[in-house]
Motif scaffolding. Structure first.
Motif, PDB file in Angstrom:
ATOM      1  N   TYR A   5      -3.421  -3.681  -4.976  1.00  0.00           N
ATOM      2  CA  TYR A   5      -3.600  -2.333  -4.435  1.00  0.00           C
ATOM      3  C   TYR A   5      -3.571  -1.268  -5.526  1.00  0.00           C
ATOM      4  O   TYR A   5      -4.232  -0.236  -5.403  1.00  0.00           O
ATOM      5  N   ARG A   6      -2.862  -1.529  -6.605  1.00  0.00           N
ATOM      6  CA  ARG A   6      -2.934  -0.611  -7.741  1.00  0.00           C
ATOM      7  C   ARG A   6      -4.330  -0.610  -8.321  1.00  0.00           C
ATOM      8  O   ARG A   6      -4.902   0.438  -8.624  1.00  0.00           O
ATOM      9  N   SER A  63      -7.076  -1.469  -6.778  1.00  0.00           N
ATOM     10  CA  SER A  63      -7.993  -0.892  -5.773  1.00  0.00           C
ATOM     11  C   SER A  63      -7.995   0.629  -5.881  1.00  0.00           C
ATOM     12  O   SER A  63      -9.043   1.274  -5.810  1.00  0.00           O
ATOM     13  N   ARG A  64      -6.816   1.186  -6.056  1.00  0.00           N
ATOM     14  CA  ARG A  64      -6.711   2.641  -6.155  1.00  0.00           C
ATOM     15  C   ARG A  64      -7.424   3.173  -7.399  1.00  0.00           C
ATOM     16  O   ARG A  64      -7.955   4.278  -7.415  1.00  0.00           O
ATOM     17  N   GLU A  65      -7.459   2.339  -8.423  1.00  0.00           N
ATOM     18  CA  GLU A  65      -8.105   2.740  -9.675  1.00  0.00           C
ATOM     19  C   GLU A  65      -9.586   2.386  -9.696  1.00  0.00           C
ATOM     20  O   GLU A  65     -10.264   2.584 -10.703  1.00  0.00           O
ATOM     21  N   GLY A  66     -10.068   1.823  -8.594  1.00  0.00           N
ATOM     22  CA  GLY A  66     -11.488   1.448  -8.536  1.00  0.00           C
ATOM     23  C   GLY A  66     -11.780   0.083  -9.082  1.00  0.00           C
ATOM     24  O   GLY A  66     -12.935  -0.287  -9.266  1.00  0.00           O
ATOM     25  N   GLN A  70       0.834  -1.207   0.000  1.00  0.00           N
ATOM     26  CA  GLN A  70       0.000   0.000   0.000  1.00  0.00           C
ATOM     27  C   GLN A  70       0.872   1.261   0.000  1.00  0.00           C
ATOM     28  O   GLN A  70       0.561   2.245  -0.671  1.00  0.00           O
ATOM     29  N   HIS A  71       1.965   1.227   0.755  1.00  0.00           N
ATOM     30  CA  HIS A  71       2.879   2.371   0.804  1.00  0.00           C
ATOM     31  C   HIS A  71       3.506   2.599  -0.579  1.00  0.00           C
ATOM     32  O   HIS A  71       3.667   3.753  -1.012  1.00  0.00           O
ATOM     33  N   GLU A 130       3.587   5.869  -5.542  1.00  0.00           N
ATOM     34  CA  GLU A 130       3.426   6.017  -6.988  1.00  0.00           C
ATOM     35  C   GLU A 130       2.390   7.094  -7.310  1.00  0.00           C
ATOM     36  O   GLU A 130       2.579   7.905  -8.235  1.00  0.00           O
ATOM     37  N   ALA A 131       1.315   7.128  -6.529  1.00  0.00           N
ATOM     38  CA  ALA A 131       0.266   8.124  -6.766  1.00  0.00           C
ATOM     39  C   ALA A 131       0.745   9.528  -6.417  1.00  0.00           C
ATOM     40  O   ALA A 131       0.315  10.521  -7.028  1.00  0.00           O
ATOM     41  N   VAL A 138       2.152   1.828  -3.509  1.00  0.00           N
ATOM     42  CA  VAL A 138       1.117   2.364  -4.405  1.00  0.00           C
ATOM     43  C   VAL A 138       0.820   3.829  -4.075  1.00  0.00           C
ATOM     44  O   VAL A 138       0.629   4.654  -4.975  1.00  0.00           O
ATOM     45  N   ARG A 139       0.803   4.174  -2.788  1.00  0.00           N
ATOM     46  CA  ARG A 139       0.600   5.581  -2.417  1.00  0.00           C
ATOM     47  C   ARG A 139       1.772   6.436  -2.897  1.00  0.00           C
ATOM     48  O   ARG A 139       1.580   7.579  -3.328  1.00  0.00           O
TER      49      ARG A 139
END
Length: 333
Positions: free
Chosen positions: A324-325, A327-330, A181-182, A187-188, A184-185
């Motif tokens: 998690y990538r 998830s972040r994209e829906g 998760q860290h 990267e965002a 992916v965050r």
């Protein structure tokens, strides 16, 4: 051929979701037990039956067993946070011990129904100096004791499994998922003004055995089919890995630099620098059962039933980051 009729508790949890999907894909008639309708919204394949049941309610459990009439039960429900167990120890006794007893009692008049109870490596060995290291450990130790007792006293086909650290895609609070998760965050946040605090790895040298949750579910199936009642089956990969090395493998999947706090440079410094947690009493490691003493004999391993892990660690870690990538994209709940 008649489909297996299996009831899975804790179905909305990390392992539970994989178990529901696995047994459903294998052609079983699956009933997924969840605490609320909201917890089950959109997470199960079409055709999976759902039961809303508070497992700490004895009457509700009895009614559910009478309605579903399961041939097998995979009991995955429970609480597993050590810090939370200090805050509400009674909740852990009710959830992990009494709920298991209610299931066992509901199945007692149906002696042919096999039930597999998922235990924990964090149990303690009664009689050792110091006693249980925390309320969570006590609750899982008592859960194991009462499960084995019901098997002995009432001749119920009760089996127990003790998995190692399970990883893989899905909602988890384990080390690998938290670091993913860290990543992916990070990267965002790249290219924005947001600055993330570093991910703290307090123990690079601690060893853990990591196993993909999908392999663990296959082991549960193997134990349910072929395991001997009254036995505790270990489920693990057989390989201990340093947390620092696993973190390095995860970071290799990052598309951007990731802020990390690696802690001390060597194991000796790490022990000296380790902070004490004022909110949680200190525990002697001797209070925990040695990993090699978890089962009575080498035969009490899921591998003795013909199971073996198939998913490489590298695939598990990549799948976690991808989850998690998405998830972040829906793309995932």
């Amino acid at each position: 051929m008649k489909a297996r009729r299996i009831l899975i508790t804790g179905a909305s949890g990390f392992t539970g979701r994989h178990a529901v999907s696995y047994f459903h894909a294998a052609g079983a008639e699956v009933t997924a037990v969840v605490r609320s309708a909201a917890a089950a919204s959109g997470i199960f394949p079409a055709g999976v039956k759902q039961q809303i049941c508070d497992l700490s309610d004895r009457r509700a459990v009895k009614s559910m067993i009478e309605e579903v009439q399961p041939e097998e039960v995979l009991h995955l429900a429970g609480k597993n946070s050590v810090p939370e167990s200090w805050q509400d120890p009674l909740l852990y006794m009710e959830t992990n011990v009494m709920s298991t007893l209610y299931l066992l009692e509901g199945l007692r008049i149906r002696p042919a129904r096999r039930i597999l109870v998922a235990g924990s490596r964090l149990k303690f060995k009664p009689g050792l100096a110091g006693g249980p290291p925390h309320p969570y450990s006590l609750s899982k130790t008592l859960e194991e004791l009462v499960s084995l007792a019901w098997c002995t006293l009432f001749k119920q086909p009760v089996l127990l499994a003790e998995p190692c650290n399970l990883i893989g895609p899905g909602p988890s609070t384990g080390f690998c998922s938290l670091l993913a998760q860290h990543i992916v965050r990070s990267e965002a946040a790249a290219g924005t003004s947001e600055t993330l605090p570093p991910f703290r790895l307090s123990s690079r040298f601690a060893l853990r055995d990591f196993l993909d949750v999908r392999d663990a579910v296959r082991a549960y199936d193997c134990i349910l089919r072929s395991g001997e009642p009254g036995k505790i089956y270990r489920i693990d990969s057989g390989t201990q890995r340093g947390l620092g090395a696993v973190a390095g493998q995860l970071l290799a999947y990052a598309a951007v630099p990731v802020a990390m706090d690696w802690g001390p440079e060597d194991a000796a410094m790490e022990q000296e620098a380790a902070p004490s947690a004022a909110a949680v009493p200190a525990v002697s490691s001797s209070a925990l059962v040695n990993q090699e003493e978890l089962s009575a004999s080498p035969e009490d391993n899921a591998a003795s039933l013909g199971w073996s892990p198939l998913i490489e660690l590298s695939r598990s870690l990549a799948d976690i980051v991808d989850y998690y990538r998405a998830s972040r994209e829906g793309g995932a709940s």
